[in-house]
Write a protein that holds these residues in place. Structure first.
Motif, mmCIF file in Angstrom:
data_model
loop_
_atom_site.group_PDB
_atom_site.id
_atom_site.type_symbol
_atom_site.label_atom_id
_atom_site.label_comp_id
_atom_site.label_asym_id
_atom_site.label_seq_id
_atom_site.Cartn_x
_atom_site.Cartn_y
_atom_site.Cartn_z
ATOM 1 N N HIS A 1 29.561 7.748 -10.573
ATOM 2 C CA HIS A 1 30.261 7.007 -9.517
ATOM 3 C C HIS A 1 30.462 5.558 -9.959
ATOM 4 N N SER B 1 32.926 0.108 -5.929
ATOM 5 C CA SER B 1 32.238 1.397 -6.009
ATOM 6 C C SER B 1 33.224 2.513 -6.308
ATOM 7 N N MET C 1 15.385 6.463 -5.612
ATOM 8 C CA MET C 1 16.835 6.269 -5.643
ATOM 9 C C MET C 1 17.397 6.124 -4.233
ATOM 10 N N THR D 1 21.707 12.263 -2.139
ATOM 11 C CA THR D 1 22.587 11.115 -2.381
ATOM 12 C C THR D 1 23.968 11.504 -2.882
ATOM 13 N N TRP D 2 24.068 12.583 -3.659
ATOM 14 C CA TRP D 2 25.350 12.930 -4.277
ATOM 15 C C TRP D 2 26.100 14.031 -3.530
ATOM 16 N N ASP E 1 24.174 4.634 -11.017
ATOM 17 C CA ASP E 1 24.955 5.470 -10.097
ATOM 18 C C ASP E 1 26.090 6.207 -10.803
ATOM 19 N N HIS F 1 19.575 2.947 -2.664
ATOM 20 C CA HIS F 1 20.870 3.083 -1.992
ATOM 21 C C HIS F 1 20.832 2.463 -0.602
ATOM 22 N N TYR G 1 19.499 1.550 -11.287
ATOM 23 C CA TYR G 1 20.297 2.780 -11.263
ATOM 24 C C TYR G 1 21.761 2.429 -11.486
#
Length: 420
Positions: free
Chosen positions: A228, A174, A374, A94-95, A225, A378, A223
């Protein structure tokens, strides 16, 4: 259409896969541990040391700014079709995309600045974004209106002399949680009396401008995030120079459509990567886990889901590649049906595959011991981001109906004649 990897793309894939094996997968746990340590210390929004350590390695490997095609400022950028298999790999964690300066919303904002910004705007904002020295956010969605219809936007951008004054509240902004977020691209109304699609404009707002208040962060299924983050932001009598406008007054809707095309397909590319990773984890777990005297891999229900997952992933990948090919060859406007289709298909496909993987893991699947929970959160969010499924389905249906109406109007009745 030929979707074979060119030698250049194949070389990029090999370098990227090697980078993941060496630097990304071994550090998945470290990333989350570092974020959690920052959270316990009182500030989860501090950028992770891990990503900052990996960025120079990505640049040295030539894996930087690959998303931006046809830009003299980023000559390493690839076409949409070339970028697709690489973005897919980045979506497996994800990251990871930020390591390569290929993460949303910065990619969409950089494309917006490249396409629609003045040279002065590019010098001030695009260059540091391309170097990875700052982050940015895109402020369009609002809490008081159905923002899936962008003409509903209420945020006002009013000209007063040589300045624009901005008033409104945005949310799901975001990236605005990151303390390096220095730029907001804000969409609002400059002329409520203009045509429905000519009322909106976009302006560049430095994040430290007086009157900007980050009110709260918005968790996604629990979450946050971090670092971010998705923020609710109040803009109260925010003043920026007239030179901050993008393209001109009344061009905001046009810019939004141009921005969302590449952004949507990038999300879909990453969704396919997420689904591939989920299927990989699902197979590994199924082979290793025994229930009722057999491995889960020997259970027919598991086999059916694995087979179906492979079919779904391949179908979505081919549709994504077709959309990317069309964006490169005939442009985003002509490819709008394909972009809408893949935006519907990819997140829903990924959710199904990830859900099956979670089921194979049992209770472990909904914990943070795997990346599945997670990743599912997303992907579920992507069914809203850049337009909800329903809007894309409606647009796609209208395009299909219009095509058939045109065909019907072109039909000519053959004359009825009698034989001699």
């Amino acid at each position: 259409m030929n979707f074979d990897y060119s030698p250049k793309v194949q070389a990029y894939r090999e370098r990227l896969l090697a980078f993941f094996d060496q630097h990304i997968y071994p550090n998945e746990r470290r990333f989350h541990e570092e974020v959690e340590a920052n959270r316990r210390a009182g500030n989860a929004w501090v950028p992770t040391r891990l990503i900052e350590e990996l960025k120079p390695l990505a640049r040295e490997a030539g894996l930087w700014n690959l998303f931006l095609p046809q830009s003299a400022r980023a000559p390493e950028g690839l076409s949409n079709l070339e970028y697709a298999p690489l973005c897919e790999i980045m979506g497996r964690v994800t990251w990871a995309a930020e390591v390569f300066n290929c993460s949303a919303p910065d990619t969409g904002n950089m494309e917006t600045l490249e396409r629609y910004g003045t040279e002065a705007q590019k010098d001030r904002w695009l260059e540091p974004l391309l170097r990875g020295e700052m982050r940015s956010a895109f402020l369009m969605t609002e809490p008081e209106v159905a923002s899936s219809d962008a003409t509903n936007i209420q945020c006002r951008i009013e000209r007063q002399g040589d300045e624009y004054v901005i008033n409104g509240t945005k949310w799901w902004s975001s990236g605005a949680g990151d303390p390096r977020c220095a730029l907001y691209i804000v969409m609002g109304k400059t002329d409520p009396e203009a045509g429905r699609h000519e009322q909106q404009s976009m302006v560049l707002v430095p994040a430290d401008t007086p009157g900007v208040t980050v009110k709260r962060h918005l968790p996604v299924f629990g979450y946050d995030d971090a670092p971010h983050g998705h923020m609710e932001i109040e803009l109260k009598d925010v003043r920026v120079p007239v030179s901050s406008i993008l393209l001109g007054e009344g061009r905001g809707f046009e810019i939004a459509q141009g921005r969302l095309g590449p952004g949507r397909i990038h999300h879909c590319m990453r969704s396919i990567g997420a689904a591939e990773r989920a299927l990989e984890l699902m197979c590994q777990r199924a082979i290793a886990r025994v229930a009722f005297g057999k491995t889960l891999a020997q259970q027919t229900v598991t086999q059916e889901r694995i087979a179906e997952a492979r079919c779904l992933i391949e179908q979505a990948r081919l549709l994504t590649l077709k959309a990317a090919y069309m964006m490169d060859t005939v442009g985003n406007k002509v490819a709008k049906a394909e972009i809408a289709m893949i935006k519907i298909v990819a997140p829903n496909m990924a959710l199904k595959v990830i859900d099956w993987a979670i089921q194979v893991y049992g209770g472990m699947g909904v914990s943070d011991d795997t990346p599945l929970a997670m990743t599912w959160a997303h992907q579920r969010t992507l069914r809203f981001a850049d337009g909800p499924d329903e809007v894309h389905r409606n647009a796609l249906a209208k395009l299909e109906l219009a095509r058939h109406m045109k065909l019907s109007s072109e039909k000519v009745e053959m004359p009825v004649t009698r034989g001699a």
